[in-house]
Design an enzyme around this catalytic site. Structure first.
Site, mmCIF file in Angstrom:
data_model
loop_
_atom_site.group_PDB
_atom_site.id
_atom_site.type_symbol
_atom_site.label_atom_id
_atom_site.label_comp_id
_atom_site.label_asym_id
_atom_site.label_seq_id
_atom_site.Cartn_x
_atom_site.Cartn_y
_atom_site.Cartn_z
ATOM 1 C CE LYS A 90 -4.219 -1.811 2.150
ATOM 2 N NZ LYS A 90 -5.233 -1.574 3.214
ATOM 3 C CG ASP B 62 -8.279 0.729 3.401
ATOM 4 O OD1 ASP B 62 -9.046 -0.138 2.921
ATOM 5 O OD2 ASP B 62 -7.041 0.618 3.385
#
Length: 299
Positions: free
Chosen positions: A83, A120
């Site tokens: 990420k 997220d």
């Protein structure tokens, strides 16, 4: 470097448009089940797979080049450990992802360039809204345990939601301080870093407790946290979803706290990516979807 198995992805897609989850390891990911459910529900002739990609920039760079040159490829999701590394390898990163410092969704744009996004935080807030509709962000402080990638998105989302005070608690204090510097609101609201030894005391007067650490996950130590100081009206959220009902959630529920497990965050964060890759409006998180994924988790 072991080259990622692009041929298997292409074979599974069989000429259809496709997206996939990238991680190391990646076999545990439920994202193919999630997106496969929506593809079937909407009768879309598409495919969502998984691709094991070794840590390090070379393999991830090769993966992004594969997406750029493959007409049917629409993008991918990223999970650990990619990420953060993705930030330097993409053509464009949205301001939200740049602020968080991590990318979990990659979308190929019409000109073939790749855009990095982070959904997220969106998934976290949507999960709270669905699982604890009475929670009012501005009513009381929030406590966040952990300082990793998930914590970054959660903290940014809570700051944006208007939480009056954030209390960050992490086993490594310096990591929490670094996040505090990064995300301290500029409007006078408070962000406090507490020592791990004070984690129980940090719960006093809180309206939300979020565990973003791996403690309590299958194969990891339990989260040792006394809850006596936490008001029984406070919402308790654990981003861990294996197991679905962690020890923290069971203990919180037993004392009357509203609880939100980690599965809904996983489901909701997938909505914007699916719409970007396969078109149309964002899909819904329905009881049937949750039952399907929870059943695959053995819950």
């Amino acid at each position: 470097m072991t080259a990622p198995d692009f041929d298997s992805l292409l074979a599974a897609a069989a000429g259809r448009r496709f997206a996939f989850i990238v991680g190391w390891p990646v076999s545990h990911s439920r994202s193919p089940l999630l997106h496969g459910f929506w593809l079937k529900e909407r009768r879309i002739d598409g495919c969502y797979g998984r691709l094991a990609v070794e840590p390090g920039g070379a393999a991830l760079r090769a993966t992004f080049d594969f997406i750029r040159r493959t007409p049917q490829a629409r993008g991918c999701n990223l999970t650990l450990p990619h990420k953060i590394d993705a930030l330097e390898l993409l053509d464009v990163v949205t301001p939200a992802a740049s602020r968080i410092g991590a990318v979990n969704t990659v979308v190929k744009r019409a000109d073939g360039t790749l855009e990095g996004r982070n959904t997220d935080g969106f998934g976290f807030v949507e999960a709270l809204r669905a699982g604890a509709p009475a929670w009012q962000p501005a009513a009381a402080p929030a406590v966040v345990l952990g300082a990793g990638g998930a914590a970054r998105a959660v903290i940014a989302a809570l700051v944006d939601a208007g939480v009056p005070e954030l209390r960050l608690v992490n086993r490594t204090r310096q990591a929490a301080i670094d996040l505090g510097v990064r995300f301290t609101p500029d409007d006078g609201r408070t962000l406090v870093v507490d020592d791990w030894s004070r984690r129980a005391a940090a719960l006093a007067g809180a309206g939300l407790l979020v565990n973003t650490t791996s403690l309590g996950m299958d194969g990891q130590p339990a989260l040792d946290l006394a809850l006596e100081a936490l008001p029984t009206a406070a919402v308790v959220n654990d981003v861990v979803y294996v197991p679905l009902r962690t020890d923290l959630l069971r203990r919180a529920q037993a004392r009357g706290n509203p609880t939100v497990d980690g599965l809904d965050m996983l489901l909701h964060q997938g909505r914007p990516g699916f719409a970007a890759w396969f078109g149309g409006s964002e899909p819904a998180v329905t009881p049937a979807l949750r039952t399907a994924v929870a059943g695959d988790l053995g819950a």
